[in-house]
Write a protein that holds these residues in place. Structure first.
Motif, PDB file in Angstrom:
ATOM      1  N   ILE A 107       0.854  -1.177   0.000  1.00 21.92           N
ATOM      2  CA  ILE A 107       0.000   0.000   0.000  1.00 21.92           C
ATOM      3  C   ILE A 107       0.895   1.235   0.000  1.00 21.92           C
ATOM      4  O   ILE A 107       1.716   1.417   0.893  1.00 21.92           O
ATOM      5  N   SER A 108       0.725   2.080  -1.007  1.00 19.13           N
ATOM      6  CA  SER A 108       1.567   3.271  -1.162  1.00 19.13           C
ATOM      7  C   SER A 108       0.691   4.515  -1.248  1.00 19.13           C
ATOM      8  O   SER A 108       0.322   4.947  -2.340  1.00 19.13           O
ATOM      9  N   PRO A 109       0.349   5.108  -0.103  1.00 23.12           N
ATOM     10  CA  PRO A 109      -0.498   6.311  -0.124  1.00 23.12           C
ATOM     11  C   PRO A 109       0.311   7.562  -0.449  1.00 23.12           C
ATOM     12  O   PRO A 109       1.463   7.694  -0.054  1.00 23.12           O
ATOM     13  N   HIS A 110      -0.305   8.460  -1.153  1.00 23.46           N
ATOM     14  CA  HIS A 110       0.294   9.778  -1.406  1.00 23.46           C
ATOM     15  C   HIS A 110       0.237  10.554  -0.092  1.00 23.46           C
ATOM     16  O   HIS A 110      -0.738  10.443   0.657  1.00 23.46           O
ATOM     17  N   PRO A 111       1.266  11.362   0.221  1.00 23.59           N
ATOM     18  CA  PRO A 111       1.233  12.125   1.479  1.00 23.59           C
ATOM     19  C   PRO A 111       0.028  13.054   1.596  1.00 23.59           C
ATOM     20  O   PRO A 111      -0.402  13.357   2.710  1.00 23.59           O
ATOM     21  N   GLY A 112      -0.558  13.456   0.480  1.00 21.89           N
ATOM     22  CA  GLY A 112      -1.704  14.354   0.531  1.00 21.89           C
ATOM     23  C   GLY A 112      -3.045  13.638   0.561  1.00 21.89           C
ATOM     24  O   GLY A 112      -4.088  14.280   0.633  1.00 21.89           O
ATOM     25  N   SER A 113      -3.040  12.311   0.497  1.00 28.39           N
ATOM     26  CA  SER A 113      -4.310  11.580   0.503  1.00 28.39           C
ATOM     27  C   SER A 113      -4.850  11.478   1.923  1.00 28.39           C
ATOM     28  O   SER A 113      -4.102  11.528   2.894  1.00 28.39           O
ATOM     29  N   ILE A 114      -6.171  11.320   2.012  1.00 26.93           N
ATOM     30  CA  ILE A 114      -6.772  11.184   3.345  1.00 26.93           C
ATOM     31  C   ILE A 114      -6.489   9.783   3.879  1.00 26.93           C
ATOM     32  O   ILE A 114      -6.389   8.810   3.111  1.00 26.93           O
ATOM     33  N   VAL A 115      -6.363   9.677   5.168  1.00 24.81           N
ATOM     34  CA  VAL A 115      -5.995   8.418   5.811  1.00 24.81           C
ATOM     35  C   VAL A 115      -7.079   7.355   5.625  1.00 24.81           C
ATOM     36  O   VAL A 115      -6.789   6.165   5.545  1.00 24.81           O
TER      37      VAL A 115
END
Length: 144
Positions: A107-115
């Motif tokens: 899982i690789s979330p963008h730092p600006g995405s919501i948790v």
């Protein structure tokens, strides 16, 4: 106090300590308990399973992109619904199971995405009993 009185008290304390040790040693010899012998645990060899890794990237707008990190190919991109992600991961898991492999989701979330979007992906993986790993290597340098 005279030296004679000091000597009598010293002998009195010595006798009290001596009788204490005698009493303790008598109790200990009567209270020994034999413990049962436990057989040693045998080491069970762990079966090595080949794994296939799939990356689920979460964009800053909350959309999912599923890619194969080995080949760099994108399997699906730009969808928002977690149930569609679940169907895709279920299909991939079944394909890998049939090939004798295990699916692992990175899982690789963008730092600006919501948790919550990251939690949605984790929930899908938990429902499918798929191993997961959260990639948190964020480059927060200039322009981030």
């Amino acid at each position: 106090m005279t030296s004679r009185g000091f000597l009598i008290r010293f002998i009195d304390i010595g006798l009290i300590v001596l009788f204490g040790f005698v009493m303790i040693s008598g109790i200990e010899s009567l209270s020994q308990v034999e413990l049962s012998q436990v057989a040693p645990v045998e080491q069970v060899p762990v079966e090595e399973v080949e794994r296939t890794f799939v990356t689920v990237a979460i964009a800053s707008d909350g959309t999912f992109t599923v890619a194969d990190p080995a080949s760099g190919g994108v399997m699906a991109a730009g969808f928002e619904r977690a149930d569609l992600l679940g169907e895709l991961l279920r299909r991939l898991k079944d394909e890998q199971h049939d090939a004798g492999r295990e699916l692992v989701v990175l899982i690789s979330p963008h730092p600006g995405s919501i948790v919550q979007r990251t939690v949605d992906v984790m929930d899908v993986c938990d429902r499918l009993a798929v191993d997961k790993s959260l990639q948190t290597d964020f480059d927060l340098g200039e322009g981030a």
